[in-house]
Design a protein around this motif. Structure first.
Motif, PDB file in Angstrom:
ATOM      1  N   TRP A  78       0.852  -1.183   0.000  1.00  0.00           N
ATOM      2  CA  TRP A  78       0.000   0.000   0.000  1.00  0.00           C
ATOM      3  C   TRP A  78       0.889   1.235   0.000  1.00  0.00           C
ATOM      4  CZ3 TRP A  78      -5.018   0.714  -0.849  1.00  0.00           C
ATOM      5  CH2 TRP A  78      -5.893  -0.377  -0.719  1.00  0.00           C
ATOM      6  N   ARG A  80       0.928   5.625  -0.247  1.00  0.00           N
ATOM      7  CA  ARG A  80       0.209   6.901  -0.209  1.00  0.00           C
ATOM      8  C   ARG A  80       0.690   7.741  -1.388  1.00  0.00           C
ATOM      9  NH1 ARG A  80       0.775   9.509   5.369  1.00  0.00           N
ATOM     10  NH2 ARG A  80       2.891   9.920   4.621  1.00  0.00           N
ATOM     11  N   LEU A  87       3.479   2.448   2.760  1.00  0.00           N
ATOM     12  CA  LEU A  87       2.858   2.284   4.071  1.00  0.00           C
ATOM     13  C   LEU A  87       3.031   0.868   4.598  1.00  0.00           C
ATOM     14  CD1 LEU A  87      -0.456   4.205   3.274  1.00  0.00           C
ATOM     15  CD2 LEU A  87       1.610   5.107   4.367  1.00  0.00           C
ATOM     16  N   PHE A 100      -1.676   2.890  10.980  1.00  0.00           N
ATOM     17  CA  PHE A 100      -1.763   2.078   9.762  1.00  0.00           C
ATOM     18  C   PHE A 100      -1.491   0.610  10.073  1.00  0.00           C
ATOM     19  CE2 PHE A 100      -0.887   6.292   8.065  1.00  0.00           C
ATOM     20  CZ  PHE A 100      -1.738   6.356   6.971  1.00  0.00           C
ATOM     21  N   SER A 102      -2.097  -3.501   7.908  1.00  0.00           N
ATOM     22  CA  SER A 102      -2.602  -4.240   6.754  1.00  0.00           C
ATOM     23  C   SER A 102      -3.082  -5.614   7.189  1.00  0.00           C
ATOM     24  CB  SER A 102      -1.509  -4.385   5.694  1.00  0.00           C
ATOM     25  OG  SER A 102      -2.004  -5.073   4.565  1.00  0.00           O
ATOM     26  N   LEU A 113      -6.230  -2.147   3.995  1.00  0.00           N
ATOM     27  CA  LEU A 113      -5.419  -1.187   4.735  1.00  0.00           C
ATOM     28  C   LEU A 113      -6.320  -0.507   5.764  1.00  0.00           C
ATOM     29  CD1 LEU A 113      -2.677   0.335   5.050  1.00  0.00           C
ATOM     30  CD2 LEU A 113      -3.631   2.063   3.517  1.00  0.00           C
ATOM     31  N   ASP A 122      -5.492  13.010   6.176  1.00  0.00           N
ATOM     32  CA  ASP A 122      -5.384  11.665   5.607  1.00  0.00           C
ATOM     33  C   ASP A 122      -6.142  11.527   4.287  1.00  0.00           C
ATOM     34  OD1 ASP A 122      -3.826  10.656   7.731  1.00  0.00           O
ATOM     35  OD2 ASP A 122      -5.625  10.308   8.940  1.00  0.00           O
ATOM     36  N   TYR A 126      -4.798   6.438  -2.279  1.00  0.00           N
ATOM     37  CA  TYR A 126      -3.904   5.365  -1.834  1.00  0.00           C
ATOM     38  C   TYR A 126      -3.899   4.283  -2.918  1.00  0.00           C
ATOM     39  CZ  TYR A 126      -4.208   7.656   2.708  1.00  0.00           C
ATOM     40  OH  TYR A 126      -4.150   8.575   3.735  1.00  0.00           O
ATOM     41  N   GLU A 127      -2.719   3.685  -3.134  1.00  0.00           N
ATOM     42  CA  GLU A 127      -2.585   2.711  -4.217  1.00  0.00           C
ATOM     43  C   GLU A 127      -2.171   1.357  -3.668  1.00  0.00           C
ATOM     44  OE1 GLU A 127      -1.294   3.633  -8.479  1.00  0.00           O
ATOM     45  OE2 GLU A 127       0.541   2.859  -7.559  1.00  0.00           O
ATOM     46  N   CYS A 128      -2.903   0.349  -4.099  1.00  0.00           N
ATOM     47  CA  CYS A 128      -2.568  -1.043  -3.795  1.00  0.00           C
ATOM     48  C   CYS A 128      -1.749  -1.585  -4.958  1.00  0.00           C
ATOM     49  CB  CYS A 128      -3.848  -1.832  -3.597  1.00  0.00           C
ATOM     50  SG  CYS A 128      -3.616  -3.613  -3.444  1.00  0.00           S
ATOM     51  N   ARG A 139      -6.351   1.863  -7.255  1.00  0.00           N
ATOM     52  CA  ARG A 139      -6.352   3.023  -6.366  1.00  0.00           C
ATOM     53  C   ARG A 139      -7.649   3.131  -5.564  1.00  0.00           C
ATOM     54  NH1 ARG A 139      -3.219   8.179  -9.164  1.00  0.00           N
ATOM     55  NH2 ARG A 139      -1.147   7.188  -9.175  1.00  0.00           N
TER      56      ARG A 139
END
Length: 281
Positions: A78, A80, A87, A100, A102, A113, A122, A126-128, A139
């Motif tokens: 993950w 940011r 992350l 944070f 997972s 996440l 925040d 966020y990208e996986c 995303r």
């Protein structure tokens, strides 16, 4: 050539002319094998490729989903997006922020996440990511709702002794009503069975996503002068300064009490206070 050999050659020719097996690479970097009109993936892929929108309220927990399949020995990270900060990688956290974490559920292939006690900063994308070549990613756009507390009326109020006083605040823009609204008189919290006989009420308006909290003083007395604070669980506190003026409190008394000020300023204060007391009687 015997009839049996001829039949075998015909069968082979028919087999080679069909599209029974086809291997291709999709735009997400994984391979699929077509069998009977259905794609069967043979390398890591993500079940959702669109941007997922998640909306949460400040102070609550957010859960960002990422469904990954056919991972084999590949990792899921993950990131940011705003600062490219990694992350987590699998279950390992790579940021000095213990909010944070997972989680992975093997039966669903879901990597989630978790972000605890969400703050306004925040919000963002966020990208996986799956560690394939080329990279497979999806995303999640996190939206953070920040409720606001407003006073209904002036923050500096003058009332006549013996009058009924209602102090109200309203919480706007919350996804859910506040779990509680505390009232304070100075630094003292006001409880339901308070010794003053004051009444507290809370009403929610679902159509406007607003909550109105009221503190009712049935008969104000001089000693009730002071700061009153409305403090919701999900929004900032607001304060009212209440002045309780005796019934016989005249404009001349206000003038004499305004020591340290010029006569013009004192007279103005006296006129204003006298007018406020008059309109509330």
């Amino acid at each position: 050539m015997s009839p049996e050999v001829g039949q075998i050659l015909v069968a082979v020719a028919l087999f080679l002319s069909t599209d029974a097996i086809r291997i291709d690479t999709t735009s997400h970097g994984h391979q699929s094998r077509r069998s009977g009109g259905t794609d069967v993936f043979t390398s890591p892929f993500l079940a959702e490729h669109r941007v997922t929108n998640i909306t949460t309220q400040i102070g609550t927990h957010a859960y960002l989903p990422c469904k990954a399949r056919q991972l084999a020995n590949k990792s899921v990270s993950w990131v940011r997006v705003r600062d490219d900060h990694i992350l987590t990688v699998d279950r390992t956290v790579f940021i000095a922020d213990d909010r944070f974490q997972s989680f992975y559920v093997e039966s669903t292939g879901m990597w989630t996440l978790q972000l605890k006690y969400v703050q306004a900063r925040d919000a963002g994308i966020y990208e996986c990511q799956v560690s394939t070549e080329p990279k497979v990613s999806a995303r999640v756009h996190l939206h953070v709702v920040v409720p606001r507390t407003e006073l209904m009326g002036d923050s500096n109020r003058y009332v006549k002794a013996g009058s009924r006083v209602i102090i109200r605040c309203v919480v706007r823009g919350a996804l859910e009503p506040p779990a509680y609204v505390f009232w304070y008189f100075g630094l003292e919290q006001i409880f339901t069975d308070n010794r003053y006989g004051w009444i507290m009420q809370t009403d929610s308006e679902s159509d406007t996503h607003s909550t109105i909290a009221s503190l009712i003083i049935p008969s104000a007395r001089k000693r009730d002068t002071g700061n009153y604070t409305c403090n919701p669980s999900n929004s900032d506190a607001v304060t009212v300064l209440l002045h309780v003026i005796n019934a016989e409190y005249s404009a001349s008394a206000v003038t004499s009490a305004a020591s340290g000020h010029g006569s013009v300023q004192s007279e103005i204060v006296a006129i204003i206070v006298a007018f406020v007391v008059h309109i509330q009687t």
